[in-house]
Write a protein that holds these residues in place. Structure first.
Motif, PDB file in Angstrom:
ATOM      1  N   ALA A 117      86.694  46.206  25.367  1.00 57.05           N
ATOM      2  CA  ALA A 117      87.584  47.137  24.664  1.00 57.05           C
ATOM      3  C   ALA A 117      86.890  47.705  23.421  1.00 57.05           C
ATOM      4  CB  ALA A 117      88.877  46.430  24.274  1.00 57.05           C
ATOM      5  N   ARG A 118      86.191  46.857  22.702  1.00 60.40           N
ATOM      6  CA  ARG A 118      85.477  47.290  21.499  1.00 60.40           C
ATOM      7  C   ARG A 118      84.425  48.347  21.836  1.00 60.40           C
ATOM      8  NH1 ARG A 118      81.106  46.528  18.733  1.00 60.40           N
ATOM      9  NH2 ARG A 118      80.149  44.948  20.037  1.00 60.40           N
ATOM     10  N   LEU A 119      83.777  48.188  22.990  1.00 62.25           N
ATOM     11  CA  LEU A 119      82.720  49.107  23.408  1.00 62.25           C
ATOM     12  C   LEU A 119      83.253  50.299  24.217  1.00 62.25           C
ATOM     13  CD1 LEU A 119      80.029  46.475  24.451  1.00 62.25           C
ATOM     14  CD2 LEU A 119      80.059  47.876  22.370  1.00 62.25           C
ATOM     15  N   GLU A 120      84.593  50.371  24.374  1.00 63.80           N
ATOM     16  CA  GLU A 120      85.224  51.462  25.118  1.00 63.80           C
ATOM     17  C   GLU A 120      84.759  51.514  26.575  1.00 63.80           C
ATOM     18  OE1 GLU A 120      87.672  53.632  24.009  1.00 63.80           O
ATOM     19  OE2 GLU A 120      87.738  52.366  22.245  1.00 63.80           O
ATOM     20  N   VAL A 121      84.560  50.358  27.185  1.00 62.34           N
ATOM     21  CA  VAL A 121      84.135  50.290  28.586  1.00 62.34           C
ATOM     22  C   VAL A 121      85.328  50.603  29.477  1.00 62.34           C
ATOM     23  CG1 VAL A 121      83.307  48.707  30.367  1.00 62.34           C
ATOM     24  CG2 VAL A 121      82.265  48.684  28.110  1.00 62.34           C
ATOM     25  N   ARG A 122      85.102  51.372  30.507  1.00 60.88           N
ATOM     26  CA  ARG A 122      86.173  51.812  31.411  1.00 60.88           C
ATOM     27  C   ARG A 122      86.409  50.846  32.568  1.00 60.88           C
ATOM     28  NH1 ARG A 122      90.757  54.387  32.172  1.00 60.88           N
ATOM     29  NH2 ARG A 122      90.843  55.634  34.031  1.00 60.88           N
ATOM     30  N   CYS A 123      85.308  50.297  33.121  1.00 61.93           N
ATOM     31  CA  CYS A 123      85.422  49.440  34.295  1.00 61.93           C
ATOM     32  C   CYS A 123      84.408  48.301  34.209  1.00 61.93           C
ATOM     33  CB  CYS A 123      85.175  50.276  35.561  1.00 61.93           C
ATOM     34  SG  CYS A 123      85.301  49.331  37.100  1.00 61.93           S
ATOM     35  N   VAL A 124      84.838  47.096  34.573  1.00 68.47           N
ATOM     36  CA  VAL A 124      83.965  45.923  34.611  1.00 68.47           C
ATOM     37  C   VAL A 124      84.207  45.170  35.920  1.00 68.47           C
ATOM     38  CG1 VAL A 124      83.839  45.610  32.106  1.00 68.47           C
ATOM     39  CG2 VAL A 124      85.639  44.467  33.385  1.00 68.47           C
ATOM     40  N   ARG A 125      83.284  44.260  36.211  1.00 71.61           N
ATOM     41  CA  ARG A 125      83.447  43.383  37.381  1.00 71.61           C
ATOM     42  C   ARG A 125      83.573  41.960  36.863  1.00 71.61           C
ATOM     43  NH1 ARG A 125      78.496  42.551  41.382  1.00 71.61           N
ATOM     44  NH2 ARG A 125      77.701  41.822  39.417  1.00 71.61           N
ATOM     45  N   VAL A 126      84.531  41.217  37.421  1.00 72.15           N
ATOM     46  CA  VAL A 126      84.703  39.802  37.095  1.00 72.15           C
ATOM     47  C   VAL A 126      84.570  39.005  38.393  1.00 72.15           C
ATOM     48  CG1 VAL A 126      86.277  38.035  36.218  1.00 72.15           C
ATOM     49  CG2 VAL A 126      86.205  40.284  35.123  1.00 72.15           C
ATOM     50  N   THR A 127      83.599  38.097  38.420  1.00 72.55           N
ATOM     51  CA  THR A 127      83.405  37.238  39.583  1.00 72.55           C
ATOM     52  C   THR A 127      84.139  35.931  39.314  1.00 72.55           C
ATOM     53  OG1 THR A 127      81.239  38.243  39.949  1.00 72.55           O
ATOM     54  CG2 THR A 127      81.677  36.164  41.079  1.00 72.55           C
ATOM     55  N   HIS A 128      85.155  35.673  40.112  1.00 71.15           N
ATOM     56  CA  HIS A 128      85.978  34.474  39.926  1.00 71.15           C
ATOM     57  C   HIS A 128      85.675  33.421  40.981  1.00 71.15           C
ATOM     58  CE1 HIS A 128      88.161  36.451  43.119  1.00 71.15           C
ATOM     59  NE2 HIS A 128      88.457  37.459  42.309  1.00 71.15           N
ATOM     60  N   GLY A 167      82.909  40.940  47.229  1.00 70.07           N
ATOM     61  CA  GLY A 167      84.051  40.878  48.145  1.00 70.07           C
ATOM     62  C   GLY A 167      85.281  40.270  47.501  1.00 70.07           C
ATOM     63  N   THR A 168      85.934  39.364  48.226  1.00 69.10           N
ATOM     64  CA  THR A 168      87.167  38.757  47.714  1.00 69.10           C
ATOM     65  C   THR A 168      86.887  37.661  46.682  1.00 69.10           C
ATOM     66  OG1 THR A 168      87.227  37.247  49.602  1.00 69.10           O
ATOM     67  CG2 THR A 168      88.520  39.278  49.788  1.00 69.10           C
ATOM     68  N   GLY A 169      85.630  37.495  46.298  1.00 67.34           N
ATOM     69  CA  GLY A 169      85.267  36.534  45.247  1.00 67.34           C
ATOM     70  C   GLY A 169      85.072  37.202  43.900  1.00 67.34           C
ATOM     71  N   ALA A 170      85.362  38.512  43.830  1.00 63.33           N
ATOM     72  CA  ALA A 170      85.198  39.259  42.576  1.00 63.33           C
ATOM     73  C   ALA A 170      86.174  40.423  42.558  1.00 63.33           C
ATOM     74  CB  ALA A 170      83.763  39.772  42.460  1.00 63.33           C
ATOM     75  N   ILE A 171      86.386  40.965  41.359  1.00 64.29           N
ATOM     76  CA  ILE A 171      87.287  42.114  41.233  1.00 64.29           C
ATOM     77  C   ILE A 171      86.678  43.181  40.343  1.00 64.29           C
ATOM     78  CG2 ILE A 171      89.496  40.978  41.640  1.00 64.29           C
ATOM     79  CD1 ILE A 171      89.772  40.722  38.603  1.00 64.29           C
ATOM     80  N   TYR A 172      87.033  44.433  40.655  1.00 65.10           N
ATOM     81  CA  TYR A 172      86.772  45.543  39.747  1.00 65.10           C
ATOM     82  C   TYR A 172      87.990  45.610  38.837  1.00 65.10           C
ATOM     83  CZ  TYR A 172      83.537  47.169  43.425  1.00 65.10           C
ATOM     84  OH  TYR A 172      82.558  47.282  44.365  1.00 65.10           O
TER      85      TYR A 172
END
Length: 185
Positions: A117-128, A167-172
């Protein structure tokens, strides 16, 4: 000629001691199953309070290992979510939560989203991750991430990644940009 080669070999081997065992050292110790069980049990312990970060664990949406995740806040355009699902919105950061306890994953995710948020990023990926647990229950971190992101004020929506990105192990994850208020909602 053979005697010369044998004496040369003997000279070269002077001081070398023979190996006493015939087993190879693979370098990888066997897994300590009791320690792993203890760590997994510790990871599933829940704190019955809401953290200051606002991400509650009072109710966790249980999801399966292969379940596709998809959620968006009211007002987010379907077309934007379709582009996200197709991987057409490039992600500018990535976070891997594999092997973390639930508490560590929550803190790490909160800090990551604050930085984005501080860097004004629009999209990230989180691998869960999506590994099924030994006790037969659903993936712990995946279920918590699915629940937490619905509560986070910066999150506009998320969906499971394309296979090449986890795949289903991560999200945009589509994030609100604060400097451009009004454009994202």
């Amino acid at each position: 000629m053979q005697d010369d080669e044998f004496s040369l070999f003997k000279t070269q081997m002077h001081g070398v001691k023979p190996i006493k065992h015939d087993r190879a050292d693979t370098g990888k110790p066997k897994a300590d199953r009791s320690r792993i069980a203890t760590l997994r049990e510790a990871a599933t312990q829940r704190v019955e309070s809401t953290k200051v970060d606002g991400l509650s664990d009072q109710f966790v949406i249980d999801v399966g290992a292969e379940d596709e995740l998809h959620w968006s806040r009211d007002g987010v355009q379907e077309g934007q979510m379709r582009k996200l699902k197709l991987g057409q919105v490039s992600f500018e950061g990535s976070l891997d939560l594999h092997g973390m306890t639930v508490e560590k994953a929550r803190d790490t995710l909160w800090e990551f989203l604050a930085e984005a948020a501080r860097l004004e990023v629009r999209c990230v990926r989180v691998t869960h991750g999506k590994s099924a647990r030994m006790d037969g229950k659903r993936p712990l971190i995946k279920s918590h991430v699915n629940t937490w992101l619905r509560q986070h004020p910066q999150v506009l929506g998320f969906c499971s990644c394309l296979p090449k990105h986890g795949g289903t192990g991560a999200i945009y994850l589509l994030l609100k940009r604060t400097m451009l208020d009004g454009r994202d909602e």
